[in-house]
Design a protein around this motif. Structure first.
Motif, PDB file in Angstrom:
ATOM      1  N   LEU A  93       0.836  -1.216   0.000  1.00 47.40           N
ATOM      2  CA  LEU A  93       0.000   0.000   0.000  1.00 47.40           C
ATOM      3  C   LEU A  93       0.863   1.255   0.000  1.00 47.40           C
ATOM      4  CD1 LEU A  93      -2.770  -1.068   2.550  1.00 47.40           C
ATOM      5  CD2 LEU A  93      -3.078  -0.669   0.103  1.00 47.40           C
ATOM      6  N   THR A  94       1.956   1.220   0.785  1.00 51.10           N
ATOM      7  CA  THR A  94       2.855   2.376   0.842  1.00 51.10           C
ATOM      8  C   THR A  94       3.489   2.636  -0.521  1.00 51.10           C
ATOM      9  OG1 THR A  94       3.340   1.936   3.170  1.00 51.10           O
ATOM     10  CG2 THR A  94       4.871   3.356   1.970  1.00 51.10           C
ATOM     11  N   ILE A  95       3.983   1.577  -1.153  1.00 57.97           N
ATOM     12  CA  ILE A  95       4.611   1.720  -2.464  1.00 57.97           C
ATOM     13  C   ILE A  95       3.595   2.197  -3.501  1.00 57.97           C
ATOM     14  CG2 ILE A  95       5.741   0.462  -4.344  1.00 57.97           C
ATOM     15  CD1 ILE A  95       6.944  -1.373  -2.204  1.00 57.97           C
ATOM     16  N   HIS A  96       2.385   1.621  -3.428  1.00 49.81           N
ATOM     17  CA  HIS A  96       1.356   1.946  -4.417  1.00 49.81           C
ATOM     18  C   HIS A  96       0.945   3.412  -4.354  1.00 49.81           C
ATOM     19  CE1 HIS A  96      -1.822   1.205  -7.221  1.00 49.81           C
ATOM     20  NE2 HIS A  96      -2.772   1.522  -6.357  1.00 49.81           N
ATOM     21  N   HIS A  97       1.038   4.010  -3.154  1.00 53.55           N
ATOM     22  CA  HIS A  97       0.625   5.405  -2.990  1.00 53.55           C
ATOM     23  C   HIS A  97       1.826   6.331  -2.806  1.00 53.55           C
ATOM     24  CE1 HIS A  97      -3.065   3.168  -1.811  1.00 53.55           C
ATOM     25  NE2 HIS A  97      -3.664   4.158  -2.425  1.00 53.55           N
ATOM     26  N   SER A  98       3.001   5.902  -3.252  1.00 55.52           N
ATOM     27  CA  SER A  98       4.213   6.722  -3.079  1.00 55.52           C
ATOM     28  C   SER A  98       4.356   7.805  -4.124  1.00 55.52           C
ATOM     29  CB  SER A  98       5.460   5.834  -3.097  1.00 55.52           C
ATOM     30  OG  SER A  98       5.458   4.955  -2.004  1.00 55.52           O
ATOM     31  N   GLY A  99       3.575   7.749  -5.177  1.00 56.56           N
ATOM     32  CA  GLY A  99       3.652   8.780  -6.205  1.00 56.56           C
ATOM     33  C   GLY A  99       4.965   8.746  -6.962  1.00 56.56           C
ATOM     34  N   MET A 100       5.634   9.888  -7.026  1.00 53.10           N
ATOM     35  CA  MET A 100       6.880   9.996  -7.780  1.00 53.10           C
ATOM     36  C   MET A 100       8.012   9.193  -7.148  1.00 53.10           C
ATOM     37  SD  MET A 100       6.791  14.051  -8.774  1.00 53.10           S
ATOM     38  CE  MET A 100       8.348  13.912  -9.661  1.00 53.10           C
ATOM     39  N   MET A 101       7.913   8.884  -5.864  1.00 47.19           N
ATOM     40  CA  MET A 101       8.961   8.135  -5.168  1.00 47.19           C
ATOM     41  C   MET A 101       8.737   6.626  -5.249  1.00 47.19           C
ATOM     42  SD  MET A 101      11.105  10.303  -3.841  1.00 47.19           S
ATOM     43  CE  MET A 101      11.882   9.361  -2.532  1.00 47.19           C
ATOM     44  N   VAL A 105      11.125   3.686  -3.515  1.00 48.43           N
ATOM     45  CA  VAL A 105      10.597   2.930  -2.373  1.00 48.43           C
ATOM     46  C   VAL A 105      10.501   1.452  -2.712  1.00 48.43           C
ATOM     47  CG1 VAL A 105       8.618   2.653  -0.837  1.00 48.43           C
ATOM     48  CG2 VAL A 105       9.337   4.942  -1.527  1.00 48.43           C
ATOM     49  N   ARG A 106      10.113   1.129  -3.934  1.00 45.23           N
ATOM     50  CA  ARG A 106      10.010  -0.268  -4.340  1.00 45.23           C
ATOM     51  C   ARG A 106      11.379  -0.937  -4.348  1.00 45.23           C
ATOM     52  NH1 ARG A 106       6.947  -0.088  -9.203  1.00 45.23           N
ATOM     53  NH2 ARG A 106       8.882   0.439 -10.288  1.00 45.23           N
ATOM     54  N   MET A 107      12.390  -0.208  -4.816  1.00 38.71           N
ATOM     55  CA  MET A 107      13.739  -0.763  -4.841  1.00 38.71           C
ATOM     56  C   MET A 107      14.254  -1.044  -3.430  1.00 38.71           C
ATOM     57  SD  MET A 107      17.270   0.971  -6.206  1.00 38.71           S
ATOM     58  CE  MET A 107      17.239   2.094  -4.813  1.00 38.71           C
ATOM     59  N   VAL A 108      14.018  -0.091  -2.511  1.00 36.43           N
ATOM     60  CA  VAL A 108      14.461  -0.271  -1.131  1.00 36.43           C
ATOM     61  C   VAL A 108      13.743  -1.446  -0.482  1.00 36.43           C
ATOM     62  CG1 VAL A 108      14.530   0.793   1.152  1.00 36.43           C
ATOM     63  CG2 VAL A 108      15.120   2.143  -0.871  1.00 36.43           C
ATOM     64  N   ALA A 109      12.455  -1.600  -0.778  1.00 40.63           N
ATOM     65  CA  ALA A 109      11.647  -2.642  -0.144  1.00 40.63           C
ATOM     66  C   ALA A 109      12.058  -4.045  -0.570  1.00 40.63           C
ATOM     67  CB  ALA A 109      10.168  -2.411  -0.439  1.00 40.63           C
ATOM     68  N   ILE A 110      12.516  -4.191  -1.815  1.00 37.29           N
ATOM     69  CA  ILE A 110      12.841  -5.536  -2.312  1.00 37.29           C
ATOM     70  C   ILE A 110      14.331  -5.870  -2.186  1.00 37.29           C
ATOM     71  CG2 ILE A 110      10.926  -5.453  -3.934  1.00 37.29           C
ATOM     72  CD1 ILE A 110      12.937  -4.985  -6.168  1.00 37.29           C
ATOM     73  N   LEU A 111      15.134  -4.946  -1.687  1.00 34.42           N
ATOM     74  CA  LEU A 111      16.578  -5.216  -1.560  1.00 34.42           C
ATOM     75  C   LEU A 111      16.891  -6.440  -0.698  1.00 34.42           C
ATOM     76  CD1 LEU A 111      18.338  -1.722  -1.301  1.00 34.42           C
ATOM     77  CD2 LEU A 111      18.683  -3.478  -3.040  1.00 34.42           C
ATOM     78  N   PRO A 112      16.220  -6.642   0.440  1.00 35.30           N
ATOM     79  CA  PRO A 112      16.556  -7.820   1.261  1.00 35.30           C
ATOM     80  C   PRO A 112      16.365  -9.147   0.537  1.00 35.30           C
ATOM     81  CG  PRO A 112      15.274  -6.264   2.535  1.00 35.30           C
ATOM     82  CD  PRO A 112      15.253  -5.779   1.132  1.00 35.30           C
ATOM     83  N   ILE A 177       3.965  -9.543  -4.966  1.00 35.34           N
ATOM     84  CA  ILE A 177       2.714 -10.167  -5.399  1.00 35.34           C
ATOM     85  C   ILE A 177       1.526  -9.264  -5.086  1.00 35.34           C
ATOM     86  CG2 ILE A 177       1.158 -12.125  -5.041  1.00 35.34           C
ATOM     87  CD1 ILE A 177       3.569 -13.859  -4.559  1.00 35.34           C
ATOM     88  N   LEU A 178       1.474  -8.729  -3.869  1.00 35.71           N
ATOM     89  CA  LEU A 178       0.353  -7.872  -3.485  1.00 35.71           C
ATOM     90  C   LEU A 178       0.393  -6.538  -4.224  1.00 35.71           C
ATOM     91  CD1 LEU A 178       0.146  -8.510   0.370  1.00 35.71           C
ATOM     92  CD2 LEU A 178      -1.121  -9.607  -1.478  1.00 35.71           C
ATOM     93  N   LEU A 179       1.600  -6.044  -4.484  1.00 31.49           N
ATOM     94  CA  LEU A 179       1.705  -4.784  -5.239  1.00 31.49           C
ATOM     95  C   LEU A 179       1.171  -4.963  -6.654  1.00 31.49           C
ATOM     96  CD1 LEU A 179       2.684  -1.860  -5.419  1.00 31.49           C
ATOM     97  CD2 LEU A 179       4.937  -2.737  -6.072  1.00 31.49           C
TER      98      LEU A 179
END
Length: 294
Positions: A93-101, A105-112, A177-179
């Motif tokens: 939800l955070t990534i989906h509503h991040s707008g220009m970022m 945000v998606r890159m940071v979230a999937i790094l692990p 998957i959820l994104l």
């Protein structure tokens, strides 16, 4: 002899599928049947001694260590799956509503997800170290604790620490998957709901959750199967300790393999497979029940 076009197409289809079907039989079906066959066999120092019936299964169900490992696996699986679903939903939800970022945000979230489980386990073992770990240093610096906490050596903290490490490593997969599911929902639906005065929580519960229900089911099923047979993090972080509090079934299986108990291990593998199939059936029942109510 004249062969119709439909028959030729059918034969061509089977011929095209035959290489994939052959590979599937060789790497999935045959090993599965062979493991079931070995589960009814006895072994002595790696040498098969013949058919022993249900002896391996009886030995497993009368072994207290099996139940300790089953309990540890159930706790690890439940904590991991529930935690991953909640965190993945928040991140998606955070990534989906991040707008220009969104890309950043998606890159940071999937790094692990790019880090191997063993490397992640070793890293968390250092971070949670009692003497020089960063977490204990931070807690002491903030005045939260006076004495270092033994995260990996205490029965009360060890399993929680492993689950936390697993959430860090596996949540990105569920997030993707959820994104993707959120991206597939048309914006017009949300715009209509906003016009009708629906707030965020109403839109989330009445629109988002029902529309991404299949993807939630996929996340639950895949992560349950992965967590139930997980091995790297408990092995790298605690080695199954303290005592047997974090010795999951995969570690119990590995321990028996060192004694060349192939029949015992095969029976244990069959039991783990049946438990996984039972969980999958329960998930399917809940999924179909939700559709029938509609």
């Amino acid at each position: 002899m004249i062969v119709s076009r439909r028959t030729r197409n059918t034969i061509s289809g089977y011929l095209l599928l035959s290489p994939s079907f052959l590979v599937l039989v060789l790497i999935v079906v045959f090993p599965l049947i062979y493991v079931v066959y070995l589960s009814f066999s006895g072994f002595y120092y790696g040498q098969r001694t013949g058919f022993v019936g249900l002896r391996n299964y009886i030995n497993i169900f009368t072994d207290l260590n099996f139940y300790y490992s089953l309990k540890a696996t159930a706790l690890f699986t439940a904590g991991s799956v529930v935690g991953q679903l909640l965190l993945a939903m928040c991140f998606a939800l955070t990534i989906h509503h991040s707008g220009m970022m969104e890309s950043f945000v998606r890159m940071v979230a999937i790094l692990p997800y790019m880090v191997s489980m063993v490397a992640g386990g070793v890293t968390f073992r250092w971070i949670l170290n009692t003497e020089f770990g960063f977490v204990n240093y931070l807690l002491h610096f903030l005045g939260i604790v006076k004495q270092p906490l033994n995260f990996l050596g205490s029965p009360g903290y060890a399993m929680t620490s492993i689950i936390a490490a697993h959430l860090w490593a596996s949540t990105p997969f569920a997030t993707l998957i959820l994104l993707a599911a959120l991206k597939s929902i048309p914006d017009e639906i949300y715009e209509s709901a906003e016009i009708d005065g629906a707030g965020f929580f109403i839109r989330f519960s009445r629109i988002t959750l029902p529309l991404i229900r299949p993807q939630i089911f996929v996340v639950l099923l895949i992560q349950t199967m992965f967590s139930f047979r997980h091995f790297p993090l408990p092995y790298a972080m605690t080695g199954g300790g303290p005592g047997v509090t974090t010795k999951v079934l995969a570690m119990f299986l590995q321990e028996k393999m060192t004694f060349l108990l192939f029949g015992y291990n095969s029976a244990l593998s069959v039991i783990m497979m049946l438990i996984t199939l039972f969980i999958a059936v329960v998930y399917f029942r809940f999924m179909t029940a939700g559709r029938e109510r509609k």
